[in-house]
Write a protein that holds these residues in place. Structure first.
Motif, PDB file in Angstrom:
ATOM      1  N   LEU A  51       0.807  -1.219   0.000  1.00 16.61           N
ATOM      2  CA  LEU A  51       0.000   0.000   0.000  1.00 16.61           C
ATOM      3  C   LEU A  51       0.841   1.270   0.000  1.00 16.61           C
ATOM      4  CD1 LEU A  51      -2.917  -0.889   2.475  1.00 16.61           C
ATOM      5  CD2 LEU A  51      -2.953  -0.865  -0.026  1.00 16.61           C
ATOM      6  N   ASP A  52       2.039   1.204   0.532  1.00 12.83           N
ATOM      7  CA  ASP A  52       2.899   2.394   0.612  1.00 12.83           C
ATOM      8  C   ASP A  52       3.822   2.438  -0.609  1.00 12.83           C
ATOM      9  OD1 ASP A  52       4.999   4.309   1.358  1.00 12.83           O
ATOM     10  OD2 ASP A  52       4.065   4.243   3.341  1.00 12.83           O
ATOM     11  N   PHE A  53       3.587   3.398  -1.500  1.00 14.23           N
ATOM     12  CA  PHE A  53       4.354   3.467  -2.744  1.00 14.23           C
ATOM     13  C   PHE A  53       5.825   3.805  -2.511  1.00 14.23           C
ATOM     14  CE2 PHE A  53      -0.029   4.254  -4.129  1.00 14.23           C
ATOM     15  CZ  PHE A  53      -0.135   3.300  -5.143  1.00 14.23           C
ATOM     16  N   LYS A  54       6.136   4.414  -1.358  1.00 11.32           N
ATOM     17  CA  LYS A  54       7.538   4.716  -1.061  1.00 11.32           C
ATOM     18  C   LYS A  54       8.365   3.447  -0.850  1.00 11.32           C
ATOM     19  CE  LYS A  54       6.633   9.211   1.110  1.00 11.32           C
ATOM     20  NZ  LYS A  54       6.769  10.027   2.349  1.00 11.32           N
ATOM     21  N   ASN A 292      13.023  -1.685  10.814  1.00  9.88           N
ATOM     22  CA  ASN A 292      13.378  -0.753   9.756  1.00  9.88           C
ATOM     23  C   ASN A 292      12.577   0.544   9.924  1.00  9.88           C
ATOM     24  OD1 ASN A 292      13.028   0.520   7.034  1.00  9.88           O
ATOM     25  ND2 ASN A 292      14.452  -1.098   6.466  1.00  9.88           N
ATOM     26  N   LYS A 293      13.268   1.697   9.865  1.00  8.38           N
ATOM     27  CA  LYS A 293      12.594   2.972  10.071  1.00  8.38           C
ATOM     28  C   LYS A 293      11.566   3.258   8.983  1.00  8.38           C
ATOM     29  CE  LYS A 293      16.197   5.633  10.312  1.00  8.38           C
ATOM     30  NZ  LYS A 293      17.011   6.863  10.478  1.00  8.38           N
ATOM     31  N   ASP A 294      11.860   2.885   7.750  1.00  5.81           N
ATOM     32  CA  ASP A 294      10.922   3.128   6.653  1.00  5.81           C
ATOM     33  C   ASP A 294       9.628   2.345   6.848  1.00  5.81           C
ATOM     34  OD1 ASP A 294      12.768   4.775   5.429  1.00  5.81           O
ATOM     35  OD2 ASP A 294      13.633   3.158   4.227  1.00  5.81           O
ATOM     36  N   VAL A 295       9.758   1.090   7.284  1.00  7.87           N
ATOM     37  CA  VAL A 295       8.571   0.264   7.496  1.00  7.87           C
ATOM     38  C   VAL A 295       7.774   0.787   8.694  1.00  7.87           C
ATOM     39  CG1 VAL A 295       7.721  -2.058   7.976  1.00  7.87           C
ATOM     40  CG2 VAL A 295       9.674  -1.744   6.471  1.00  7.87           C
ATOM     41  N   LYS A 296       8.472   1.180   9.757  1.00  5.80           N
ATOM     42  CA  LYS A 296       7.776   1.753  10.912  1.00  5.80           C
ATOM     43  C   LYS A 296       6.996   2.999  10.508  1.00  5.80           C
ATOM     44  CE  LYS A 296      10.993   0.178  14.515  1.00  5.80           C
ATOM     45  NZ  LYS A 296      12.006   0.628  15.506  1.00  5.80           N
ATOM     46  N   GLY A 297       7.630   3.844   9.684  1.00  2.00           N
ATOM     47  CA  GLY A 297       6.942   5.040   9.198  1.00  2.00           C
ATOM     48  C   GLY A 297       5.730   4.695   8.362  1.00  2.00           C
ATOM     49  N   ALA A 298       5.845   3.657   7.526  1.00  2.00           N
ATOM     50  CA  ALA A 298       4.719   3.232   6.694  1.00  2.00           C
ATOM     51  C   ALA A 298       3.571   2.712   7.557  1.00  2.00           C
ATOM     52  CB  ALA A 298       5.180   2.149   5.717  1.00  2.00           C
ATOM     53  N   LYS A 300       2.883   3.684  10.624  1.00  2.00           N
ATOM     54  CA  LYS A 300       2.270   4.851  11.260  1.00  2.00           C
ATOM     55  C   LYS A 300       1.370   5.589  10.278  1.00  2.00           C
ATOM     56  CE  LYS A 300       6.050   5.566  14.555  1.00  2.00           C
ATOM     57  NZ  LYS A 300       7.180   6.459  14.952  1.00  2.00           N
ATOM     58  N   ARG A 301       1.820   5.729   9.025  1.00  2.00           N
ATOM     59  CA  ARG A 301       1.000   6.416   8.020  1.00  2.00           C
ATOM     60  C   ARG A 301      -0.281   5.636   7.731  1.00  2.00           C
ATOM     61  NH1 ARG A 301       6.206   7.471   5.902  1.00  2.00           N
ATOM     62  NH2 ARG A 301       6.095   5.654   4.525  1.00  2.00           N
ATOM     63  N   LEU A 302      -0.167   4.297   7.667  1.00  2.00           N
ATOM     64  CA  LEU A 302      -1.344   3.475   7.400  1.00  2.00           C
ATOM     65  C   LEU A 302      -2.349   3.568   8.548  1.00  2.00           C
ATOM     66  CD1 LEU A 302      -2.801   1.385   5.655  1.00  2.00           C
ATOM     67  CD2 LEU A 302      -1.492  -0.403   6.842  1.00  2.00           C
ATOM     68  N   ILE A 303      -1.859   3.532   9.782  1.00  6.56           N
ATOM     69  CA  ILE A 303      -2.748   3.643  10.950  1.00  6.56           C
ATOM     70  C   ILE A 303      -3.428   5.015  10.971  1.00  6.56           C
ATOM     71  CG2 ILE A 303      -2.812   3.725  13.476  1.00  6.56           C
ATOM     72  CD1 ILE A 303      -0.542   1.631  13.447  1.00  6.56           C
ATOM     73  N   ALA A 304      -2.652   6.059  10.636  1.00  4.36           N
ATOM     74  CA  ALA A 304      -3.222   7.410  10.608  1.00  4.36           C
ATOM     75  C   ALA A 304      -4.317   7.510   9.545  1.00  4.36           C
ATOM     76  CB  ALA A 304      -2.111   8.427  10.319  1.00  4.36           C
ATOM     77  N   ARG A 305      -4.091   6.898   8.393  1.00  9.40           N
ATOM     78  CA  ARG A 305      -5.112   6.924   7.329  1.00  9.40           C
ATOM     79  C   ARG A 305      -6.368   6.180   7.764  1.00  9.40           C
ATOM     80  NH1 ARG A 305      -1.719   4.628   2.429  1.00  9.40           N
ATOM     81  NH2 ARG A 305      -3.817   4.203   1.619  1.00  9.40           N
ATOM     82  N   ILE A 306      -6.195   5.061   8.476  1.00  7.91           N
ATOM     83  CA  ILE A 306      -7.358   4.279   8.942  1.00  7.91           C
ATOM     84  C   ILE A 306      -8.194   5.112   9.909  1.00  7.91           C
ATOM     85  CG2 ILE A 306      -8.066   2.285  10.291  1.00  7.91           C
ATOM     86  CD1 ILE A 306      -5.637   0.801   9.112  1.00  7.91           C
ATOM     87  N   PHE A 307      -7.517   5.796  10.844  1.00 11.28           N
ATOM     88  CA  PHE A 307      -8.263   6.599  11.823  1.00 11.28           C
ATOM     89  C   PHE A 307      -8.935   7.803  11.169  1.00 11.28           C
ATOM     90  CE2 PHE A 307      -5.661   4.425  15.104  1.00 11.28           C
ATOM     91  CZ  PHE A 307      -6.684   4.141  15.999  1.00 11.28           C
ATOM     92  N   LEU A 308      -8.302   8.384  10.148  1.00  7.29           N
ATOM     93  CA  LEU A 308      -8.908   9.509   9.447  1.00  7.29           C
ATOM     94  C   LEU A 308     -10.165   9.071   8.705  1.00  7.29           C
ATOM     95  CD1 LEU A 308      -5.798  11.404   8.018  1.00  7.29           C
ATOM     96  CD2 LEU A 308      -7.388  12.206   9.771  1.00  7.29           C
ATOM     97  N   ILE A 309     -10.110   7.861   8.109  1.00  8.38           N
ATOM     98  CA  ILE A 309     -11.272   7.341   7.398  1.00  8.38           C
ATOM     99  C   ILE A 309     -12.430   7.105   8.361  1.00  8.38           C
ATOM    100  CG2 ILE A 309     -12.161   5.335   6.132  1.00  8.38           C
ATOM    101  CD1 ILE A 309      -9.384   5.107   4.820  1.00  8.38           C
TER     102      ILE A 309
END
Length: 311
Positions: A51-54, A292-298, A300-309
């Motif tokens: 899901l995370d294009f980065k 991995n910091k990149d995966v941890k960041g991904a 966090k972003r996914l959880i934030a998107r879920i809560f925003l939805i």
């Protein structure tokens, strides 16, 4: 396969540690916890990486394959093991045994090759960073992943076919947790030297040769040339844990498949098989991605998107 008599075709008895019933409860807890962590961790990682294009890079593409493989690896054996521990008659149907006999070595062989591919990717990243995108382009990544899966499953078809052709003469008590080639060869009532030699040869190809090609030695050599102490510490922190995981996986598999048969090593072999078949699939997500910091960041972003939805 037609040499199997009627009693064997009805199923096998998986002895495991039946002679030590006091071990069953601790093993059940270990199996259950490991399996829960595996079936929760690996799908979560696959979801985040897709899901995370980065994270659509060669390294995470291979780690997605590894997570999928580990999920299938444990699912092919652990549920049956949990059922058998809770049962008085520790029976597995003939079809289930054949499925394990094919799927388990197929995924194990694939993981051997995939770990070698991941180590090669790390080698190119650290030692050839300028040419990384040229070497690890999309087509090559697909070819390396496909070759790992195809070679792993081709090896399993060959091994399981040869094993199933061996006459068992009514023997159906498998001294193991699941149906694996070395355990079933011990049931045969004819000479198995040729099969054992073939198994040894294949194991050398999949265990020793990929192990010698693993690039961590070159990575360490390159890291030692880095003048910055902080840079060396960062790379060693990432590669060190991965090197430990790779060493444990290859080491336990080599112990199981390349050691000479010995009655004294039966229980040791069972415990070793549990390590590379159950513990490693649980540890891989923790070591390769969640640190991995990149995966941890991904995440966090996914959880934030879920809560925003939800809001």
């Amino acid at each position: 396969m037609n040499r199997f008599n009627e009693s064997v075709s009805q199923g096998f008895v998986l002895l495991a540690f039946s002679a030590r019933p006091w071990l069953e409860l601790p093993l059940f807890v270990v199996f259950l916890v490991s399996y829960i962590l595996t079936i929760l961790g690996n799908p979560a990682i696959i979801l985040v990486l897709r899901l995370d294009f980065k994270l659509h890079t060669p390294m995470y593409f291979f780690l997605t394959n590894l997570s999928l493989l580990d999920l299938c690896y444990t699912t092919s054996a652990v549920p049956q093991m949990l059922v058998n521990i809770c049962s008085i008659r520790k029976v597995i149907r003939y079809g289930g045994c054949v499925a394990q006999l094919f799927i388990f070595p197929a995924l194990g062989s694939t993981e051997c090759l995939l770990l070698a591919v991941i180590s090669f990717d790390r080698f190119v990243t650290i030692c050839q960073p300028v040419h990384y995108l040229v070497i690890m382009h999309q087509r090559r990544c697909l070819q390396l992943a496909a070759a790992s899966w195809i070679r792993g499953f081709s090896n399993s078809v060959w091994q399981s076919t040869l094993t199933l052709q061996m006459p068992l003469c009514g023997h159906k008590e498998v001294d193991h947790f699941f149906c694996e080639v070395p355990a079933l060869l011990k049931l045969s009532c004819v000479e198995t030297t040729a099969n054992e030699a073939e198994l040894f040869f294949i194991s050398v190809l999949f265990l020793l040769i990929p192990l010698t090609l693993i690039s961590y030695a070159f990575i360490v050599q390159a890291v030692l040339r880095i003048q910055s102490a902080k840079g060396r510490q960062k790379v060693f922190g990432t590669c060190g844990s991965r090197l430990i995981v790779v060493s444990l996986f290859y080491g336990t598999a080599i112990y199981m498949y390349l050691q000479p048969p010995s009655p004294a090593s039966k229980d040791q072999g069972k415990m070793v098989s549990l390590f590379y078949g159950i513990i490693m699939p649980m540890l891989n997500p923790l070591i390769y991605t969640l640190r991995n910091k990149d995966v941890k960041g991904a995440f966090k972003r996914l959880i934030a998107r879920i809560f925003l939805i939800k809001k």
